[in-house]
Scaffold this motif. Structure first.
Motif, PDB file in Angstrom:
ATOM      1  N   GLY A  40       6.785  22.091 -56.751  1.00 14.77           N
ATOM      2  CA  GLY A  40       6.449  20.769 -57.618  1.00 14.77           C
ATOM      3  C   GLY A  40       5.812  19.985 -56.627  1.00 14.77           C
ATOM      4  O   GLY A  40       5.511  20.478 -55.412  1.00 14.77           O
ATOM      5  N   GLU A  41       5.139  18.799 -57.121  1.00 15.88           N
ATOM      6  CA  GLU A  41       4.387  17.952 -56.163  1.00 15.88           C
ATOM      7  C   GLU A  41       5.185  17.236 -55.205  1.00 15.88           C
ATOM      8  O   GLU A  41       6.506  17.257 -55.436  1.00 15.88           O
ATOM      9  CB  GLU A  41       3.949  16.974 -56.935  1.00 15.88           C
ATOM     10  N   ALA A  44       9.121  15.696 -55.783  1.00 18.62           N
ATOM     11  CA  ALA A  44       9.555  16.227 -56.865  1.00 18.62           C
ATOM     12  C   ALA A  44      11.233  16.558 -56.609  1.00 18.62           C
ATOM     13  O   ALA A  44      11.847  16.945 -57.635  1.00 18.62           O
ATOM     14  CB  ALA A  44       9.088  17.478 -57.491  1.00 18.62           C
ATOM     15  N   TYR A 227       9.981  18.409 -61.442  1.00 28.12           N
ATOM     16  CA  TYR A 227       9.317  17.172 -61.471  1.00 28.12           C
ATOM     17  C   TYR A 227      10.193  16.098 -61.609  1.00 28.12           C
ATOM     18  O   TYR A 227      11.275  16.118 -62.373  1.00 28.12           O
ATOM     19  CB  TYR A 227       8.362  17.509 -62.786  1.00 28.12           C
ATOM     20  N   TYR A 248       3.342  20.640 -67.440  1.00 22.88           N
ATOM     21  CA  TYR A 248       3.141  20.252 -66.203  1.00 22.88           C
ATOM     22  C   TYR A 248       2.933  21.502 -65.306  1.00 22.88           C
ATOM     23  O   TYR A 248       1.869  21.537 -64.308  1.00 22.88           O
ATOM     24  CB  TYR A 248       4.442  19.691 -65.562  1.00 22.88           C
ATOM     25  N   THR A 249       3.892  22.485 -65.544  1.00 20.14           N
ATOM     26  CA  THR A 249       3.399  23.956 -64.821  1.00 20.14           C
ATOM     27  C   THR A 249       1.919  24.244 -65.221  1.00 20.14           C
ATOM     28  O   THR A 249       1.182  24.841 -64.194  1.00 20.14           O
ATOM     29  CB  THR A 249       4.319  24.991 -65.534  1.00 20.14           C
ATOM     30  N   PRO A 274       3.464  10.929 -60.295  1.00 16.53           N
ATOM     31  CA  PRO A 274       4.819  11.112 -60.635  1.00 16.53           C
ATOM     32  C   PRO A 274       5.286   9.659 -60.557  1.00 16.53           C
ATOM     33  O   PRO A 274       4.723   8.819 -59.550  1.00 16.53           O
ATOM     34  CB  PRO A 274       5.358  12.008 -59.460  1.00 16.53           C
ATOM     35  N   PHE A 288       7.586  13.211 -67.474  1.00 12.52           N
ATOM     36  CA  PHE A 288       5.862  13.569 -67.398  1.00 12.52           C
ATOM     37  C   PHE A 288       5.173  13.375 -68.522  1.00 12.52           C
ATOM     38  O   PHE A 288       3.994  13.120 -68.447  1.00 12.52           O
ATOM     39  CB  PHE A 288       5.778  15.021 -67.322  1.00 12.52           C
ATOM     40  N   CYS A 292       0.991  13.453 -69.611  1.00 10.75           N
ATOM     41  CA  CYS A 292       1.086  14.780 -70.619  1.00 10.75           C
ATOM     42  C   CYS A 292       0.074  14.600 -71.381  1.00 10.75           C
ATOM     43  O   CYS A 292      -0.163  13.857 -72.207  1.00 10.75           O
ATOM     44  CB  CYS A 292       2.181  14.796 -70.825  1.00 10.75           C
TER      45      CYS A 292
END
Length: 343
Positions: A40-41, A44, A227, A248-249, A274, A288, A292
């Motif tokens: 994750g970023e 996360a 996330y 997100y993935t 985020p 998200f 999104c």
């Protein structure tokens, strides 16, 4: 892997600070000999989740849920349940070797101290074990190098030394927290190869924290995508990375540089940023949703946080209201490039 016993079981793990929810309801299992990657970023909750497994959450944190190592509950015990576990059963490979290795002692002395504290060896045998551990991780002239101080090692050698320290007592579970972040790509691959060889030789399981999806593809059996402190997708690596169901993935995969040359040189990227941990305390919908591509016009995405649902077989879970509409990665990459061009 599915037939092996569960070594580590985590259920509804939450880590909160005053007015800040940093990890929110994380659940997963790690089986004997398995590698689970947390991705994750930044922000996360990957590293905080991993370090909480080791009892290393900040003292200001409120930790709830369940973390079980085999039949032993590690959270909520009146005395520290980690006494006697760290080193022997659970070990950490950190991203900052200099934060672990003492500058005032030789590397060999520090490895010898690690093995003596667990196995109770005398000084001579502990010293021999330290040299052997350095040799196993590919430190040249290990006997001489054991007498050197950490500042006399290169960055790659220091990382190998902390891997040797983590593995010297052959733990059942290794938590590797972005163990190669500060290294160049060639050295990264060498260090990860050393860690993989030692893990396979000892049969240890591993929780691998990384932001590098190529590392996940090469070294992990299963992946958990986080996330804003919450799981959005999990499952076998080959399923999640080839057919992601969470937007997100898919966005993370679409943002990777292409393997082949393309005429459009704009790199795709997920727009926005985020939410901060402080914002999560007031969250009502999917975290998200503001970023999104599928959430626009769908009230449910902004008012109700999605729960995990099974996608097919093999333990593939996704937390998304509109997972069935997630575009394939090439299509999403094209759309993200177009958005960057319009911005």
């Amino acid at each position: 892997m599915t037939g092996r016993p569960v070594l580590l079981s985590v259920r509804d793990l939450c880590v909160e600070f005053p007015a800040v929810a940093a990890v929110r309801g994380v659940s997963f299992d790690v089986r004997e000999g398995e590698v689970l990657a947390l991705v994750g970023e930044s922000g996360a909750g990957k590293s905080l989740t991993a370090r909480t497994l080791l009892g290393m959450a900040p003292h200001t944190a409120r930790v709830t849920g369940s973390v079980r190592l085999r039949d032993r509950e590690l959270l909520g015990a009146p005395r520290s349940p980690y006494a006697g576990l760290r080193g022997r059963h659970i070990a950490l490979v950190p991203q900052d070797a200099l934060g672990v290795l003492s500058p005032a002692h030789t590397v060999g002395d520090q490895l010898a101290a690690a093995v003596r504290s667990v196995r109770g060896l005398d000084r001579r045998r502990a010293r021999a074990a330290a040299v052997a551990a350095l040799d196993r991780v590919g430190i040249p002239d290990a006997d001489r190098r054991a007498k050197a101080y950490p500042h006399e090692y290169s960055g790659g050698m220091r990382q190998r030394a902390v891997i040797a320290m983590a593995m010297i007592n052959e733990p059942e579970l290794v938590v590797a927290d972005e163990p190669t972040t500060a290294l160049d790509p060639a050295v990264q691959e060498q260090v990860l190869g050393v860690l993989a060889s030692l893990r396979e030789a000892t049969g240890a399981a591993m929780v691998l924290v990384t932001h590098d999806l190529s590392v996940v593809a090469a070294h992990a059996d299963r992946v958990l995508v986080l996330y804003a402190g919450r799981p959005v997708e999990s499952g076998p690596v080959e399923r999640v990375l080839t057919r992601p169901r969470a937007p997100y993935t898919a966005g993370l995969l679409a943002s990777l540089p292409p393997d082949e040359p393309v005429t459009d040189r704009r790199l795709p990227a997920i727009g926005g940023a985020p939410p901060s941990p402080a914002e999560l305390a007031h969250l009502t919908g999917c975290a998200f949703a503001p970023r999104c591509p599928l959430a626009a016009g769908h009230e449910r995405c902004r008012t109700r946080e999605p729960e995990p649902v099974a996608v097919g077989e093999a333990g593939h879970l996704v937390s998304c209201h509109r997972w069935q509409d997630t575009p394939d990665v090439p299509t999403l990459a094209r759309d993200l490039r177009r958005e960057r061009g319009a911005a």
